[in-house]
Design an enzyme around this catalytic site. Structure first.
Site, PDB file in Angstrom:
ATOM      1  N   ASP A 193       0.738  -1.169  -0.223  1.00 19.05           N
ATOM      2  CA  ASP A 193      -0.190   0.000  -0.505  1.00 19.05           C
ATOM      3  C   ASP A 193       0.686   1.862   0.010  1.00 19.05           C
ATOM      4  O   ASP A 193       2.033   2.020  -0.200  1.00 19.05           O
ATOM      5  CB  ASP A 193      -0.941  -0.190   1.138  1.00 19.05           C
ATOM      6  N   HIS A 216       2.369   2.299  -2.878  1.00 16.33           N
ATOM      7  CA  HIS A 216       1.470   3.308  -3.452  1.00 16.33           C
ATOM      8  C   HIS A 216       1.778   4.348  -3.869  1.00 16.33           C
ATOM      9  O   HIS A 216       1.296   5.412  -3.857  1.00 16.33           O
ATOM     10  CB  HIS A 216      -0.211   3.146  -2.934  1.00 16.33           C
TER      11      HIS A 216
END
Length: 374
Positions: A193, A216
């Protein structure tokens, strides 16, 4: 049966030139056999550590090469000393050094402390801590976010390594909320993430020398969910690189929120095969709701010296709200090419306003200042 955490430990040694009260967890009944629940022993040791005063630095000591089994545990202050030291080692997960039995969102939480130097952590939540230092730790395969910082002031994070699989959900490297004056430096974050997420109530966040990927990217937000009034400002990211990340420099806000994300900069950024290298998304929702007349205002955002390769042809995305828009967006010396030979990159923008200088690909909604230079 209650869920437990097994932690494998290696001792870090520190040369200290003055007398200090030291509390060894074994003296409070910690077994360290990897099977016995040592939570109460750790809490007893923490209580004595927290009550210690006088001169020197109260230290919690853990023996080397020992495995302790702990429940999710709250270590809470305030304490008598403003200079506590947890003499903990680096945690290693692969090779069964760490085993998580079942699901736990927070394994260890340190709350309401001042001037705490933390040399070990795994899935740690710091709440209401001032003058916090986190350095030289290695975290692997957290079940959720690895480090979370909430309502803290004066935090220094350096020389940490985080390593989780690219497909592990919700495993943010560092989550920051309602905190101010943070410095994150010279660290490596690999996760499924956001490498770093800056959430509402945060300001004066400096991020320097971070290698992100997989992950991310470094994200401001998400902000404005469920109509929230969220505010983030003075976030400065410099000398970082994104390698094969899902996003790079990202700002994300939900429809229908309010507040602002402003005074944000990404400078001297290196991209290696990164998707969405530069992205502002004021439509960060998948629920199909119609556009709202309100939105988190995004303004005063600078991108400078961003160079490298994009895994997608759309290398720059400024997807701003139709009603509110993004203002004072500045791009300078941007050069993002495709990582696929023969492909070209392009930019998409909607209702974004600002300027660009020496930017490739060209961003059509920004005023090109280099056209007017001689």
């Amino acid at each position: 049966m209650q869920k437990l955490l097994a932690a494998g430990l290696f001792m870090l040694c520190f040369g200290i030139g003055y007398s200090q009260p030291t509390f060894h967890v074994g003296g409070f009944g910690a077994i360290g056999d990897g099977h016995t629940d040592d939570s109460q022993a750790f809490l007893k040791a923490w209580k004595q550590l927290c009550e210690a005063g006088g001169t020197g630095r109260p230290t919690l000591e853990i023996p080397a090469s020992t495995t302790f089994l702990l429940k999710p545990t709250l270590f809470q202050g305030p304490c008598n000393s403003n200079d506590l030291h947890l003499q903990h080692p680096i945690l290693l997960v692969n090779g069964m050094a760490i085993e998580i039995a079942g699901y736990a969102s927070v394994m260890l939480m340190v709350s309401s402390l001042k001037d705490l130097e933390q040399s070990m952590a795994e899935a740690v939540h710091f709440h209401n801590c001032n003058n916090l230092q986190i350095t030289g730790i290695s975290l692997v395969n957290s079940p959720k976010s690895h480090i979370s910082i909430n309502q803290c002031t004066g935090v220094s994070i350096s020389r940490i390594q985080i390593n989780s699989p690219c497909d592990s959900p919700n495993t943010d490297g560092i989550d920051i909320s309602s905190s101010t004056n943070l410095d994150i430096q010279h660290s490596i974050i690999k996760t499924g993430d956001d490498c770093i997420a800056i959430n509402t109530g945060s300001s004066f966040i400096n991020i320097t020398g971070v290698a992100c990927g997989p992950g991310h990217g470094i994200s401001v937000g998400s902000l404005g969910e469920d109509g929230a009034d969220d505010r983030v400002e003075e976030v400065h990211v410099r000398d970082c690189n994104f390698s094969r990340t899902q996003n790079g420099a990202r700002i994300k806000t939900f429809r229908g929120g309010s507040g602002y994300a402003r005074k944000i900069s990404f400078e001297q950024i290196t991209l290696i095969d990164s998707k969405n290298p530069i992205i502002i998304d004021q439509h960060y929702t998948n629920d199909g709701r119609r556009e709202s007349s309100s939105a988190v205002k995004v303004s005063d955002v600078t991108y400078s010296g961003v160079q490298g390769t994009s895994a997608e042809e759309q290398a720059i995305t400024l997807n701003c709200s139709d009603e509110i828009g993004c203002f004072n967006i500045k791009m300078k010396k941007i050069k993002i090419s495709s990582s696929v030979p023969g492909k070209k990159t392009h930019a998409y923008c909607n209702n974004a306003h600002g300027t660009s200088t020496l930017t490739t690909p060209n961003v059509p909604c920004l005023l090109r200042l280099d056209k007017f230079t001689v």
